[in-house]
Design an enzyme around this catalytic site. Sequence first.
Site, short mmCIF file in Angstrom:
data_model
loop_
_atom_site.label_atom_id
_atom_site.label_comp_id
_atom_site.label_asym_id
_atom_site.label_seq_id
_atom_site.Cartn_x
_atom_site.Cartn_y
_atom_site.Cartn_z
N GLU A 14 16.30 -6.67 4.18
CA GLU A 14 15.02 -6.17 4.71
C GLU A 14 13.93 -7.24 4.59
O GLU A 14 13.81 -7.90 3.56
CB GLU A 14 14.62 -4.93 3.91
CG GLU A 14 13.29 -4.31 4.28
CD GLU A 14 12.97 -3.08 3.43
OE1 GLU A 14 12.03 -2.35 3.78
OE2 GLU A 14 13.67 -2.84 2.42
N LYS A 71 11.88 0.71 10.95
CA LYS A 71 12.09 1.62 9.82
C LYS A 71 11.36 2.94 10.03
O LYS A 71 10.17 2.96 10.35
CB LYS A 71 11.59 0.93 8.54
CG LYS A 71 11.87 1.65 7.24
CD LYS A 71 11.44 0.77 6.07
CE LYS A 71 11.74 1.37 4.72
NZ LYS A 71 11.35 0.45 3.62
N TYR A 120 5.36 5.89 -2.83
CA TYR A 120 5.42 6.39 -4.20
C TYR A 120 5.81 5.22 -5.11
O TYR A 120 6.32 4.20 -4.65
CB TYR A 120 6.46 7.52 -4.33
CG TYR A 120 7.85 7.11 -3.90
CD1 TYR A 120 8.72 6.48 -4.79
CD2 TYR A 120 8.29 7.33 -2.59
CE1 TYR A 120 9.98 6.09 -4.39
CE2 TYR A 120 9.55 6.93 -2.19
CZ TYR A 120 10.40 6.32 -3.08
OH TYR A 120 11.65 5.92 -2.68
N CYS A 131 16.63 0.52 4.31
CA CYS A 131 16.28 0.96 2.95
C CYS A 131 15.96 2.45 2.80
O CYS A 131 16.86 3.26 2.68
CB CYS A 131 15.14 0.09 2.41
SG CYS A 131 15.11 0.04 0.59
N SER A 188 15.39 -3.35 -2.29
CA SER A 188 15.45 -2.27 -3.29
C SER A 188 15.27 -2.86 -4.69
O SER A 188 16.15 -3.58 -5.18
CB SER A 188 16.80 -1.55 -3.19
OG SER A 188 16.91 -0.53 -4.16
N LYS A 219 19.81 2.01 -11.98
CA LYS A 219 19.70 2.21 -10.53
C LYS A 219 20.99 1.85 -9.82
O LYS A 219 21.29 2.41 -8.75
CB LYS A 219 18.54 1.40 -9.95
CG LYS A 219 18.23 1.78 -8.50
CD LYS A 219 16.94 1.15 -8.02
CE LYS A 219 16.59 1.62 -6.61
NZ LYS A 219 15.32 1.03 -6.14
#
Length: 304
Positions: free
Chosen positions: A44, A125, A131, A161, A188, A194
Amino acid sequence: MPQLRIGLAQMNAVVGDIAGNLESALKWCAQAAESGCHLVVLPEMVLTGYPVEDLALRKSFQSFSKSAAEQLAHRLKAQGLGDLVVVFGYLDSIAETAKLGEPIGKPLNAAAVAFNGEIQARYFKHHLPNYGVFDEYRYFVPGTESTAIRVAGINIVLSICEDIWQEGGPVARVAGQDAGLLLVLNGSPFEVNKEDERFALVKARAIAANTSIAYVNLVGGQDELVFDGDSMVVSNTGELLSRAPMFSEGLLVTDLDLPSAALSDTLTDGTPIKVLSEWPVSPYAPTKGVIAQRPNDVELQYQA
């Protein structure tokens, strides 16, 4: 089923260094071609680095990014790599009058498909995260259309993403669409645990959509963010076929057997397909995908 060798270029892009990122992208594309890849996917916003934040609103920066995308396609052909399909992220924009409540210049978090010296298709996208560390809704306008290409007789759909993290949208629409592969371009950031959450998500999406997923991510640091890579390829049954090391640049090469596309110029939902190559590649001996060992928790945090 048709074969396809794909390369995921796990790159460390530098925010603002469009010229340097372009040279790095060309280097990884050349390595993918040397490795026999038919398709290479870059992360990205790889030409601009990520996140660009207020740079996205600067017209000169938008123009430089769009020009670099065209240069990438032209230079690939000039270097004899025009038949390599390259999917990469960059900053685009819409040349329209400003509207209240929208970012100036209408920037787009975009992906482009380079082939035969030209940009053949673009994807914007859909889901803009707003957030935690993300504030994309401030800088971008969302895309609304799906994008599909056909490579070696296989239908391939694009996404970026957050589009895979949110229910609905372009990823959910892949199910039943005669698509053999979903490409996900990512910026990311690293968080503790994660990597487990990321694999579980990709696996669930692959099974739900009944399509293989190739997920490529950035590495490196930008301000308070660290990108850990962890690029991977997962089959339509959720099997992990290959996975890149974390926190290091590299090219993850994977051989896939994917379903043949129907003889149609659209997906079943009417999304037009940009046909780049209709016929399957000549049969070849595939190599087994490499799955890098995951670091333990202490090593993982130390590397981050």
